[in-house]
Motif scaffolding. Structure first.
Motif, PDB file in Angstrom:
ATOM      1  N   UNK A  37       0.834  -1.200   0.000  1.00  0.00           N
ATOM      2  CA  UNK A  37       0.000   0.000   0.000  1.00  0.00           C
ATOM      3  C   UNK A  37       0.874   1.258   0.000  1.00  0.00           C
ATOM      4  N   UNK A  38       0.270   2.398  -0.321  1.00  0.00           N
ATOM      5  CA  UNK A  38       1.004   3.672  -0.304  1.00  0.00           C
ATOM      6  C   UNK A  38       1.463   4.029   1.103  1.00  0.00           C
ATOM      7  N   UNK A  39       0.679   3.659   2.091  1.00  0.00           N
ATOM      8  CA  UNK A  39       1.005   3.914   3.492  1.00  0.00           C
ATOM      9  C   UNK A  39       0.888   2.592   4.250  1.00  0.00           C
ATOM     10  N   UNK A  40       1.922   1.730   4.150  1.00  0.00           N
ATOM     11  CA  UNK A  40       1.798   0.366   4.681  1.00  0.00           C
ATOM     12  C   UNK A  40       1.516   0.276   6.178  1.00  0.00           C
ATOM     13  N   UNK A  41       2.136   1.108   6.986  1.00  0.00           N
ATOM     14  CA  UNK A  41       1.917   0.990   8.433  1.00  0.00           C
ATOM     15  C   UNK A  41       0.505   1.413   8.817  1.00  0.00           C
ATOM     16  N   UNK A  42      -0.013   2.414   8.133  1.00  0.00           N
ATOM     17  CA  UNK A  42      -1.398   2.821   8.378  1.00  0.00           C
ATOM     18  C   UNK A  42      -2.349   1.720   7.913  1.00  0.00           C
ATOM     19  N   UNK A  43      -2.027   1.102   6.794  1.00  0.00           N
ATOM     20  CA  UNK A  43      -2.860   0.010   6.284  1.00  0.00           C
ATOM     21  C   UNK A  43      -2.866  -1.162   7.251  1.00  0.00           C
ATOM     22  N   UNK A  44      -1.698  -1.521   7.779  1.00  0.00           N
ATOM     23  CA  UNK A  44      -1.624  -2.628   8.731  1.00  0.00           C
ATOM     24  C   UNK A  44      -2.433  -2.318   9.989  1.00  0.00           C
TER      25      UNK A  44
END
Length: 66
Positions: A37-44
């Motif tokens: 995702x563009x913002x992986x930590x936010x997605x997780x």
């Protein structure tokens, strides 16, 4: 996705729910969908919140805004 209707967002989330739950349950050993995702930590973090909400005995009482 931000310009989509709530119904469209819901349908999309339902279509990828297996990826969302896999990401929440096995963030390092799973499929790794969240990492692309563009913002992986936010997605997780969002995946984990969604997993908690859908597994809750009262999912309607848990609001997730990701």
């Amino acid at each position: 996705m931000k310009n989509n209707t709530l119904d469209e967002r819901y349908e999309y989330a339902q279509s990828i729910m297996d990826k969302i739950l896999d990401s929440a349950d096995k963030p390092l050993d799973g499929e790794g969908w969240w990492q692309r995702s563009e913002e992986p930590w936010q997605t997780l973090a969002c995946c984990m919140e969604i997993a908690n909400a859908v597994r809750s005995p009262n999912p309607e009482g848990n609001m997730v805004l990701c």
